[in-house]
Design a protein around this motif. Sequence first.
Motif, short mmCIF file in Angstrom:
data_model
loop_
_atom_site.label_atom_id
_atom_site.label_comp_id
_atom_site.label_asym_id
_atom_site.label_seq_id
_atom_site.Cartn_x
_atom_site.Cartn_y
_atom_site.Cartn_z
N ARG A 4 0.82 -1.22 0.00
CA ARG A 4 0.00 0.00 0.00
C ARG A 4 0.85 1.27 0.00
O ARG A 4 0.51 2.27 -0.59
CB ARG A 4 -0.91 0.04 1.22
CG ARG A 4 -2.21 -0.72 1.03
CD ARG A 4 -3.08 -0.52 2.25
NE ARG A 4 -3.51 0.86 2.39
CZ ARG A 4 -4.54 1.38 1.70
NH1 ARG A 4 -5.23 0.64 0.87
NH2 ARG A 4 -4.88 2.65 1.87
N ASP A 5 1.93 1.23 0.77
CA ASP A 5 2.83 2.38 0.75
C ASP A 5 4.26 1.92 1.04
O ASP A 5 4.48 0.79 1.46
CB ASP A 5 2.35 3.47 1.73
CG ASP A 5 2.49 3.07 3.18
OD1 ASP A 5 3.59 2.68 3.59
OD2 ASP A 5 1.49 3.15 3.91
N PRO A 6 5.24 2.79 0.73
CA PRO A 6 6.63 2.36 0.77
C PRO A 6 7.25 2.37 2.16
O PRO A 6 8.43 2.09 2.30
CB PRO A 6 7.32 3.38 -0.13
CG PRO A 6 6.50 4.61 0.01
CD PRO A 6 5.10 4.16 0.22
N GLY A 7 6.48 2.68 3.21
CA GLY A 7 7.08 2.83 4.52
C GLY A 7 8.02 4.01 4.55
O GLY A 7 8.08 4.79 3.60
N ILE A 14 11.57 2.85 -1.48
CA ILE A 14 10.62 3.73 -2.15
C ILE A 14 10.64 3.46 -3.66
O ILE A 14 9.59 3.35 -4.30
CB ILE A 14 10.94 5.22 -1.86
CG1 ILE A 14 10.84 5.50 -0.35
CG2 ILE A 14 9.97 6.13 -2.62
CD1 ILE A 14 11.32 6.88 0.08
N PHE A 17 8.90 0.29 -4.45
CA PHE A 17 7.45 0.51 -4.36
C PHE A 17 6.91 1.14 -5.65
O PHE A 17 5.91 0.71 -6.22
CB PHE A 17 7.15 1.41 -3.15
CG PHE A 17 5.75 1.97 -3.14
CD1 PHE A 17 4.68 1.20 -2.71
CD2 PHE A 17 5.50 3.28 -3.54
CE1 PHE A 17 3.39 1.70 -2.70
CE2 PHE A 17 4.22 3.80 -3.53
CZ PHE A 17 3.16 3.01 -3.12
N LEU A 18 7.61 2.17 -6.12
CA LEU A 18 7.17 2.85 -7.34
C LEU A 18 7.25 1.93 -8.55
O LEU A 18 6.37 1.93 -9.41
CB LEU A 18 8.02 4.11 -7.57
CG LEU A 18 7.87 5.19 -6.51
CD1 LEU A 18 8.87 6.31 -6.76
CD2 LEU A 18 6.45 5.74 -6.49
N ARG A 21 4.47 -0.57 -8.52
CA ARG A 21 3.15 -0.01 -8.76
C ARG A 21 3.00 0.66 -10.12
O ARG A 21 1.92 0.63 -10.70
CB ARG A 21 2.85 1.00 -7.63
CG ARG A 21 1.56 1.73 -7.85
CD ARG A 21 1.02 2.33 -6.59
NE ARG A 21 0.33 1.35 -5.77
CZ ARG A 21 -0.21 1.61 -4.59
NH1 ARG A 21 -0.10 2.80 -4.06
NH2 ARG A 21 -0.85 0.68 -3.93
N TYR A 22 4.06 1.32 -10.61
CA TYR A 22 3.88 2.21 -11.75
C TYR A 22 4.64 1.84 -13.02
O TYR A 22 4.62 2.60 -13.97
CB TYR A 22 4.22 3.65 -11.36
CG TYR A 22 3.31 4.18 -10.29
CD1 TYR A 22 1.94 4.29 -10.53
CD2 TYR A 22 3.79 4.55 -9.04
CE1 TYR A 22 1.08 4.76 -9.54
CE2 TYR A 22 2.95 5.02 -8.05
CZ TYR A 22 1.59 5.13 -8.31
OH TYR A 22 0.76 5.59 -7.34
N GLY A 32 10.82 1.36 -18.02
CA GLY A 32 10.32 2.49 -17.22
C GLY A 32 11.16 2.69 -15.98
O GLY A 32 12.39 2.68 -16.05
N ILE A 33 10.51 2.87 -14.85
CA ILE A 33 11.20 3.10 -13.58
C ILE A 33 12.16 1.96 -13.23
O ILE A 33 11.84 0.81 -13.46
CB ILE A 33 10.15 3.22 -12.46
CG1 ILE A 33 9.22 4.41 -12.73
CG2 ILE A 33 10.80 3.36 -11.09
CD1 ILE A 33 7.95 4.39 -11.90
#
Lengths: 335, 335
Positions: A4-7, A14, A17-18, A21-22, A32-33
């Motif tokens: 849900r989030d990167p802490g 981080i 996480f990105l 997700r993205y 991409g990333i």
Amino acid sequence: MPKRDPGTGSENGIIQFLQDRYSKPDPSIKKGIGDDAAVIRRGKSGEYWLVTTDMLVEGIDFRLDWITPRQLGAKSISANLSDIAAMGGRPRFYTVSLGIPPRMPGRWISEFYRGLTQQGFRYGALLIGGDLSSVRESITVSIAMLGESVGRKVLYRSGGGRNDLLYVTGTLGRSDAGLRLLQQGVKRPGSRPGKQAIRAHLQPDPRCEAGLWLAQSGLVRCMMDLSDGLSADLPRLCAASGTSAEVDTSLLPVFREAEKWDLDPLHSALHGGEDFELLFAVKKNRAALFEKSYPRSLPPATRIGRMTGGGGEVWVISAGRNRQRLDSLGYDHFR
Amino acid sequence: MPKRDPGTGSENGIIQFLQDRYSKPDPSIKKGIGDDAAVIRRGKSGEYWLVTTDMLVEGIDFRLDWITPRQLGAKSISANLSDIAAMGGRPRFYTVSLGIPPRMPGRWISEFYRGLTQQGFRYGALLIGGDLSSVRESITVSIAMLGESVGRKVLYRSGGGRNDLLYVTGTLGRSDAGLRLLQQGVKRPGSRPGKQAIRAHLQPDPRCEAGLWLAQSGLVRCMMDLSDGLSADLPRLCAASGTSAEVDTSLLPVFREAEKWDLDPLHSALHGGEDFELLFAVKKNRAALFEKSYPRSLPPATRIGRMTGGGGEVWVISAGRNRQRLDSLGYDHFR
């Protein structure tokens, strides 16, 4: 399942996480990333665009009492040039967002842009736009760069495999030695190595020519640039390639002169940031061919170890000692 | 002769300095510094790339007690989307450099990226990379965006001429009214206009669809987006087109509801920033055709005045008064 989030953990956390997700697949995005630069297809044929961005913040990434505005301009763009080099591409265009306090002297501003554009021009990159913002406190520079592939030959962090040999260009830890000198209050060292170290820290030379050659050679399996230090960056290369790695400390091209200033050259080589050298892997059975054909006109390429099976771990071997796990002591913005 | 440095004058002064010095012609650059986005040729045929960047700084451009992280993400990218819209292009890809304090909660970070990517996705733009940096104090967001032309039809700030009619999309001064409400401590107004105003300020909608139509129509001579306010931006359009302009205040699509909050809607329409509406000029003899063909599904386009001969001056005409010089009261980072 993506989190849900990167802490509040770490920069790697981080970014992971990105990436989870993205980095949605889109036919126009080849990568991409998660690499040194994104890779964009322009059409069915033609070269790829490489896109990267970097941000420098006063007090975190630089200090105005150590660096001239001209050097700051040059250094700001060097991180981007190095990212393009790490993909094996050719720098083309860039934009710069500059945040400065309202009363910054015009002379400072013009010197900053002079350093920026001279360094860009040296590597073939042209300033095409930007944004200006006032800040209350810390000067902030954010540059986005467009590069281009040559013959669609691009190198990624992924692509390495077990038993590949690992190489780096140039010398490791020189920028860190320069930083330590500055921290000790030595701004204008008398010695040649001292000058070299401070220059490496304030005016790094990205390895664009070497990166291009390495991508064109067809002998390199994966590549990245060393910006956060070998102990922080090599695990990223390994994670992307699905390998682990062993580094032989006796092979590392350390900046030996740093001993004179009571620094440990090995520690700087393993953990020091901002060398902007290239780190890459060559398949074992092509290593001899690679070493024979690598041009002498480029910064030397030194074998430092090998990739092994496993999951993103890095070990160091030193003569007469058991192999040891290499923990990242490189700079992490969020640790 | 280009000046040695930009002085400490104004944002316009610094940009003019950079434009004079660094917009060197290169065959691959159709337009460099000085428009809403740079325009890059990809080859002999094919579409142009449009490249733009914007930086937002906490305490200058936003306040965390007024804006949620999700809104901040969306607002950060809106300035870039608006720049691409102002060229008549289609947004494609972007990178984001984010500077945040080390202990920023993971939830804040994920909400920021959620707002950013949702707003990007809505307009067809995909996140392809970025950089993370820690900052000591002010959160800083810098986004660089790549857009694409459609049929090579791009609109510039230059291209307008004497007697062209000036138009804007949407309503002017609504974002400013929202800002004033927030400054008065009204975060959750009960009224519909109040909600609209705050939404316009915190979650602006860039005019990408309108921009694309306007470029495709072949009826528009020059265009830009309104980010710093009409009184700051119209002189830029005029300077680029080599004209002056007259604005008829009775025609301006002001945000009349702001009167209820003791605001002067005309003042907000002339000087308020961040409306992200489009400002453009149509040749007089094509105005009737333009007004007839402009789609009703798009935000309304309103005629507000005309271009005149001269050098970048803007005058306002109000019923029963002599025409007056319009001085820029819009926000300038360096004044």
